[in-house]
Write a protein that holds these residues in place. Sequence first.
Motif, short mmCIF file in Angstrom:
data_model
loop_
_atom_site.label_atom_id
_atom_site.label_comp_id
_atom_site.label_asym_id
_atom_site.label_seq_id
_atom_site.Cartn_x
_atom_site.Cartn_y
_atom_site.Cartn_z
N GLU A 35 0.82 -1.20 0.00
CA GLU A 35 0.00 0.00 0.00
C GLU A 35 0.86 1.26 0.00
O GLU A 35 0.36 2.34 -0.27
N GLY A 36 2.13 1.10 0.33
CA GLY A 36 3.06 2.22 0.30
C GLY A 36 4.03 2.08 -0.85
O GLY A 36 3.67 1.64 -1.94
N LEU B 146 -5.28 9.23 -2.81
CA LEU B 146 -6.03 9.73 -1.66
C LEU B 146 -5.12 9.95 -0.45
O LEU B 146 -5.47 10.71 0.46
N ARG B 147 -3.98 9.31 -0.42
CA ARG B 147 -3.00 9.53 0.65
C ARG B 147 -2.01 10.63 0.30
O ARG B 147 -1.13 10.96 1.09
N GLY B 148 -2.15 11.17 -0.91
CA GLY B 148 -1.22 12.20 -1.35
C GLY B 148 0.12 11.66 -1.79
O GLY B 148 1.09 12.41 -1.92
N ALA B 149 0.21 10.34 -2.02
CA ALA B 149 1.47 9.72 -2.42
C ALA B 149 1.66 9.86 -3.93
O ALA B 149 0.70 9.72 -4.70
N THR C 55 -13.91 3.87 -6.26
CA THR C 55 -13.63 4.27 -4.88
C THR C 55 -13.73 3.11 -3.90
O THR C 55 -13.30 3.23 -2.76
N GLU D 145 6.06 6.84 -5.86
CA GLU D 145 6.03 5.83 -4.80
C GLU D 145 5.65 4.48 -5.39
O GLU D 145 6.14 3.45 -4.94
N THR E 227 -6.03 5.18 -7.06
CA THR E 227 -6.89 5.93 -6.13
C THR E 227 -6.41 5.75 -4.70
O THR E 227 -6.35 6.71 -3.92
N ARG E 228 -6.03 4.53 -4.34
CA ARG E 228 -5.56 4.25 -2.99
C ARG E 228 -4.37 5.12 -2.62
O ARG E 228 -4.28 5.65 -1.51
N LEU E 229 -3.46 5.29 -3.56
CA LEU E 229 -2.27 6.11 -3.31
C LEU E 229 -2.58 7.59 -3.39
O LEU E 229 -2.12 8.39 -2.57
#
Length: 334
Positions: free
Chosen positions: A125-126, A155-158, A301, A207, A151-153
Amino acid sequence: MRLKSFTAKTAAEAMAEVRKALGDNAIIVATRDEGGEVRVTAALDDSPLPPPAPTTATPEFYDEPTDPESLDAVDQVVTALEGHSVPRDILERLTDTLQAFDLEQPILALGAALDASFSFQPLPEGKANKPIMLVGPPGVGKTLTVAKLATRLALRGAPVSVITTDTDRAGGIEQLAAFTRLLKVDLLEVEDMGALPDAVAVRKNAEQVIVDTAGINPFDPAAVGQLGRAIKQINADAVLVLPAGMDAAESGEIAAAFHAAGVTRLLATRLDSARRLGNLLSAAYRGRLRFCDVTNSSSVTAPLAPLNPMALARLLLPETQSNANAERQTGTNA
């Protein structure tokens, strides 16, 4: 996630300690023989799981006995797996493992058997050290899965970069471009697979670099060979995307073909529209692939859910059987 090891003289004793300390939701992380003793490493599952199917979608193919108490844990699990059309040799392997553990609760017994027979490694996830390349036959949900990962990344700003080689399919680029525009993520289009290493190189500060590929015929040696060269060129973490509900034998052959190209993981889609999941076990087993994540929604989403042995056991075991057995064990149905 709380991780703990339990050591005992037998697997049954170790698993009993797991149940006593961590309860029914324990994830079996590893089981090892160590100098005449058995060590079981388990954890409490706090990862998100796909929401349960609606009541109206409850499978009707399970032939439950009139008296549920007449079936022990092994019989309940075998009945469920047969309902999922699990191939006979895989079913026999799981059954042998179930009998070795000698557990009374079906959900825990199936989780232990899956842990012993399959590998699990969810996608990061990172930061990912390798480009994540999604591959598979046409129409299996690769592009939507790319959008979910991005989207997963995002939304974390990555920082995330998306590359697509699916430039020939009508509407393929447009669909992915629409997703990436909403996420404000750069999309690189690669028409020539020879340019893929350069595309990855210019996005090395991201990332995660996620590569969407065109659907290929797994039984076309030339197409599989070209894919294998591309995977090797960019040292990709190649993931086979495959929908649930397909024919089990066909899925196994498809997975074996993609494994030959260098694919190492299996990501399952469309769990919401499938009643039988035996094809996923067949694909992982025949293709020697590690289970990673699943998705059961066509919404971008709706997140992917990482898969582990207990999560897969809950998807395979009918809730009616699991709940009935739990009630018998705790006395709540008295």
